[in-house]
Design an enzyme around this catalytic site. Structure first.
Site, short mmCIF file in Angstrom:
data_model
loop_
_atom_site.label_atom_id
_atom_site.label_comp_id
_atom_site.label_asym_id
_atom_site.label_seq_id
_atom_site.Cartn_x
_atom_site.Cartn_y
_atom_site.Cartn_z
N GLY A 1 -0.48 -3.55 5.32
CA GLY A 1 -1.56 -4.49 5.61
C GLY A 1 -2.01 -4.37 7.05
N ASN B 1 -3.86 -3.22 -2.92
CA ASN B 1 -3.81 -4.36 -2.01
C ASN B 1 -2.43 -5.02 -2.13
OD1 ASN B 1 -4.56 -5.98 0.05
ND2 ASN B 1 -5.75 -7.40 -1.17
N THR C 1 0.91 -1.14 0.00
CA THR C 1 0.00 0.00 0.00
C THR C 1 0.93 1.18 0.00
OG1 THR C 1 -1.78 -1.23 1.10
CG2 THR C 1 -1.71 1.11 1.56
N SER D 1 -7.22 -1.82 6.66
CA SER D 1 -6.42 -1.43 7.84
C SER D 1 -5.78 -0.06 7.65
CB SER D 1 -5.29 -2.44 8.06
OG SER D 1 -5.80 -3.69 8.41
N1 GLY Z 1 -5.34 -3.53 1.26
C1 GLY Z 1 -4.77 -3.04 2.43
C2 GLY Z 1 -5.77 -2.41 3.33
O1 GLY Z 1 -6.71 -1.81 2.84
O2 GLY Z 1 -5.63 -2.50 4.53
#
Ligand code: GLY
Length: 573
Positions: free
Chosen positions: A479, A406, A386, A458
């Site tokens: 993440g 992601n 991210t 997250s």
């Molecule tokens: N894909 C990472 C998040 O949105 O936490």
């Protein structure tokens, strides 16, 4: 200030001509950002404005936009678009994100441009006929994508910006069209994903070439440049309708993708009410569901605030232990209670109340590890690619943006003819509620797949005021480790008195309830490990945690740090 030389001149005559045209085109004579030679700046002080993000070129563009009269929103738009070109692993137009900001008039805004499940999605779409989860489908290829939100998010922030959108997007167009030189880290990353790009595309994307990439190579993305031109000329419709939308749907039909023209046309960014709380003299604003980031941060900070343990100081066994136990308990609530609030009743008032939080940590025993089996809840594993952008401008605007595909390079599928990567965000839903996924983690009904629903995140973009004045802008990728990274970076400044460079780069640790282990970065001190093990903690070494970008405003100076774990860089003036 550390400067790392990573750029190379390109000596081919025709390219040099392009360079000259390129450099003057987008930022005006005397205001040049050179995509063929640039440096990383990790820690700096500025008087007026600052940016910290994952790539030096994008930071320089953001600073330059503010020098030319733009505010932090202008910079946020230009930096996000530039990162979609120069940081394809996570910068994006095919993904989504969250923005939280404070304007000089003290207005706080939170914009949710998270991806949504397509209209044809259903909660069992990743199960085989025997009910087994097929995680390869939620993690790569066309079926893994949610409907992208980034372009809608960018146009939602445009009313707060000052400059013409055409100026803000042009650097990204030129970087895509004329190319930029890649770093060693980028070359290695593209090389290691080569097979995945080949597997998940029916054409050859710009990221694949016959020989290996190396530092100093120029990456050009002409199809992406054309898509950005359509957005420049047609606004959000240049993405969600017309040629780009048709190309996305055509790409979906190359495999088992389900995003339709209608899904794209109907996508809307949403305004959310931020979560906020006090910690000492500081007031902290975080992102509410569908992100878990703000509520986890609130719970962790409130669980440790004013405890005798935390006052023992940075890397003391006592402070570290209570931080671990706060992490364990906050993450236990995540899977059970959190999901898209438009589809699931999230008990946000209870989860953030002083009474609940005090009770939650009341069974903590100093010097003895709690057991996750005794604490209800579970957690969903998320991929860690991210990216975060922190910005501060001369009028006092704070902008904090976290955006994602992601996984690294998302679904690995590049939209044929449009040149951009699609996300694999569907994997952030609970693919099979209540059942452990391939990572040994479980999710709940709160985050089950429903058409039009946003998957739980997250991401934790944060802004902080102190005595009513701008103080900190911070965020990170990572993440499920995102809230703990932000928690520890904030504690390092607010509680342990560090500067931004130390706050960001000191080794981090992470407990996410399940599995019942404390993950630690390689530089986490051995003496501290030796103090935690007799308390009953299982410690597991892992690769780096997060890439945090932090701005601290104090004593009339803007101090800014970019994480040393990546090619991240700051810029300002
Ligand atoms: N894909 C990472 C998040 O949105 O936490």
């Amino acid at each position: 200030m550390q400067k790392v030389f990573i750029g190379f001149f390109v000596f081919i005559y025709s390219i040099s001509n392009v360079c000259a045209q390129h450099k003057t085109n987008w930022l005006g004579a005397g205001k040049i950002v050179d995509p063929y030679q640039y440096t990383q700046v990790k820690h700096e002080f500025y008087n007026n404005a600052a940016v910290s993000c994952a790539h030096p070129l994008a930071s320089l563009i953001g600073a330059q936009i503010m020098k030319q009269g733009g505010n932090a929103f202008d910079a946020g738009i230009a930096v996000q678009l530039a990162l979609a070109v120069v940081y394809p692993a996570a910068g994006n137009i095919g993904g989504g994100g969250f923005l939280i900001a404070r304007k000089p008039n003290k207005e706080i805004i939170a914009i949710d441009y998270r991806e949504v499940a397509p209209g044809n999605a259903n909660k069992d779409m990743y199960l085989d006929k025997d009910g087994n989860a097929q995680l390869e489908l939620s993690q790569s290829g066309r079926m893994a994508s949610g409907v992208p939100g980034t372009i809608a998010g960018i146009f939602s922030t445009l009313p707060s910006a000052k400059l013409n959108f055409k100026l803000l997007i042009q650097p990204a167009i030129d970087l895509a069209k004329f190319g930029y030189v890649i770093t060693e880290r980028e070359a290695n990353s593209l090389n290691s994903n080569k097979n995945a790009f080949i597997k998940n595309n029916s054409h050859t994307p710009a990221f694949v070439k016959s020989i290996s990439w190396k530092a100093g190579d120029t990456l050009m993305q002409p199809e992406l440049a054309e898509t950005l031109i359509l957005i420049r000329d047609n606004g959000a419709k240049g993405f969600y309708e017309g040629e780009t939308a048709k190309l996305i749907v055509a790409e979906m039909k190359q495999g088992n993708g389900i995003i339709s023209l209608e899904d794209l046309k109907n996508y809307k960014a949403k305004i959310r009410v931020p979560l906020s709380f006090d910690y000492g003299d500081y007031h902290i604003y975080g992102f509410p569901p569908p992100s878990s980031g703000g509520i986890i941060l609130l719970q962790m900070m409130k669980m440790v605030e004013k405890t005798a343990n935390i006052k023992k100081g940075f890397q003391s066994p006592e402070a570290t232990q209570i931080m671990i136990e706060a992490e364990r308990r906050a993450y236990a609530d995540r899977a059970e209670h959190l999901g898209d609030p438009d589809f699931w009743k999230v008990p946000i008032k209870t989860l953030s109340s002083d009474a609940y939080i005090t009770n939650r940590i009341s069974d903590f025993t100093p010097g003895k590890a709690s057991k996750s089996v005794d604490i209800k809840g579970g957690v969903i594993k998320e991929s860690e690619e991210t990216t975060h952008i922190s910005i501060y401008d001369k009028d006092g605007t704070m902008v904090s943006i976290t955006t994602t595909l992601n996984g690294g390079y998302g679904s690995k599928t590049v939209v044929g003819g449009a040149g951009f990567l699609m996300n694999n965000e569907m994997d952030d839903f609970s693919v099979k509620p209540g059942v452990a996924n391939m990572f040994g983690a479980v999710g709940g009904e709160a985050n089950a797949i429903v058409p039009g629903k946003r998957m739980l995140s997250s991401m934790c973009p944060v802004i902080v005021t102190k005595n009513g004045k701008p103080a900190i802008v911070v965020g990170t990728p990572g993440g499920t480790t995102i809230p703990t990274s932000v928690f520890q970076s904030l504690m390092n400044v607010i509680e342990f008195g560090m500067n931004t460079d130390d706050a960001v780069n000191q080794p981090k640790f992470h407990h996410q309830h399940l599995p019942d282990e404390v993950y630690f970065e390689p530089k986490f001190p051995e003496s501290l490990r030796n103090a935690l093990i007799p308390m009953g903690y299982k410690l597991t070494s892992r690769a780096s945690i997060g890439k945090t970008e932090m701005i601290l405003i104090q004593n009339n100076k803007i101090e800014v740090a970019a994480d040393r774990r990546g090619d991240d860089s700051v810029a300002g003036f």
